[in-house]
Enzyme design. Structure first.
Site, PDB file in Angstrom:
ATOM      1  N   SER A  66       0.848  -1.193   0.000  1.00  0.00           N
ATOM      2  CA  SER A  66       0.000   0.000   0.000  1.00  0.00           C
ATOM      3  C   SER A  66       0.877   1.235   0.000  1.00  0.00           C
ATOM      4  O   SER A  66       1.992   1.222   0.539  1.00  0.00           O
ATOM      5  CB  SER A  66      -0.900   0.015   1.241  1.00  0.00           C
ATOM      6  OG  SER A  66      -1.552   1.258   1.391  1.00  0.00           O
ATOM      7  N   TYR A  89      -1.259   0.774  10.978  1.00  0.00           N
ATOM      8  CA  TYR A  89      -1.465   0.097   9.700  1.00  0.00           C
ATOM      9  C   TYR A  89      -0.330   0.422   8.731  1.00  0.00           C
ATOM     10  O   TYR A  89       0.229  -0.471   8.075  1.00  0.00           O
ATOM     11  CB  TYR A  89      -2.806   0.527   9.101  1.00  0.00           C
ATOM     12  CG  TYR A  89      -3.093  -0.018   7.728  1.00  0.00           C
ATOM     13  CD1 TYR A  89      -3.538  -1.319   7.556  1.00  0.00           C
ATOM     14  CD2 TYR A  89      -2.919   0.775   6.594  1.00  0.00           C
ATOM     15  CE1 TYR A  89      -3.820  -1.817   6.291  1.00  0.00           C
ATOM     16  CE2 TYR A  89      -3.186   0.283   5.330  1.00  0.00           C
ATOM     17  CZ  TYR A  89      -3.637  -1.011   5.180  1.00  0.00           C
ATOM     18  OH  TYR A  89      -3.898  -1.508   3.920  1.00  0.00           O
TER      19      TYR A  89
END
Length: 248
Positions: free
Chosen positions: A140, A153
């Site tokens: 990501s 995260y």
């Protein structure tokens, strides 16, 4: 084994309910893949997707790394050599919840990072032995430069991104390769109810980019959309004080 035209014949999806992962699988099946293994939790009660291919379900829990080598070998036992292995599992928690419950933060990091390490190393060993095959790692942009809005995260994704690059280097010359995918905000089930970020995409758009990169036959890093590459190259140069002031 790959088919006579060199296309993908067998696919293993780790995270068999992932929207992005299933979109990639569907496109590979349309392109000629004939045998698919979906590895997911509670596989015994899962309903396989309607695909024009041979589909197998396997039990897989990202939080139980000791089981991952067996999952890879079981998948190979079902379909033979693995042409493509897709790591598409993960948890998107909220930073505020993690601040309030550090144990929950640690548990999700186990899934988002440690789970990929054990599953990725297990898959890499199999691909190395075969002498061919691609491991697709869904990272990501959140891990390229970690923001305070989602730093638990993001830090797990940063670890995963570094792991994928190192694994790619370790496999160089073996015939196996790693495809590193860095999507931005993806509008789907995982992000339902969240405000989309600029340059967001859909699971289908991510899948299209993955399949195009697989067809290229090269080790590569894929940004989705592509414009995020130069954008984040510039953002990594921002002074810390400016980066800290970015909106949550």
């Amino acid at each position: 084994m790959k088919n006579s035209l060199g296309g993908v014949d067998t696919v293993l999806l780790l995270g068999g309910r992932s929207e992005i992962g299933l979109a990639v699988v569907a496109r590979l099946v349309r392109g000629g893949a004939r045998r698919v293994v979906l590895a997911l939790r509670d596989a015994e009660h899962a309903v396989p997707p309607d695909l024009p291919a041979e589909v197998h379900l396997l039990e897989f829990d990202a939080a139980r790394p000791q089981t991952h080598p067996g999952v890879i070998e079981a998948a190979a036992g079902l379909v033979g050599d693995l042409d493509v292995v897709i790591g598409a599992f993960g948890v998107l928690g909220r930073q505020g919840d993690y601040d309030a419950d550090p144990a929950a933060a640690a548990a999700d990091v186990v899934v988002n990072f440690a789970g990929h390490v054990s599953a990725g190393l297990s898959a890499a060993r199999r691909l190395r032995e075969q002498g061919h095959g691609t491991l697709v790692v869904l990272s990501s942009v959140a891990g390229v430069r970690v923001r305070r809005a989602n730093f638990v995260y993001g830090s797990a994704k940063a670890g995963l991104d570094g792991f994928a690059q190192g694994l790619r280097d370790s496999l160089h010359g073996t015939g196996a390769r790693v495809l590193l995918v860095r999507p931005g905000f993806v509008r789907g089930r995982m992000t339902a109810g969240m405000r989309p970020a600029p340059l967001s995409s859909t699971p289908g758009q991510v899948a299209d980019a993955v399949v195009a990169a697989l067809r290229s036959g090269r080790d590569s890093t894929v940004w989705v959309p592509r414009l995020l590459g130069p954008v984040f190259t510039a953002l990594t140069l921002l002074p810390r004080a400016a980066w800290r002031r970015l909106p949550r």
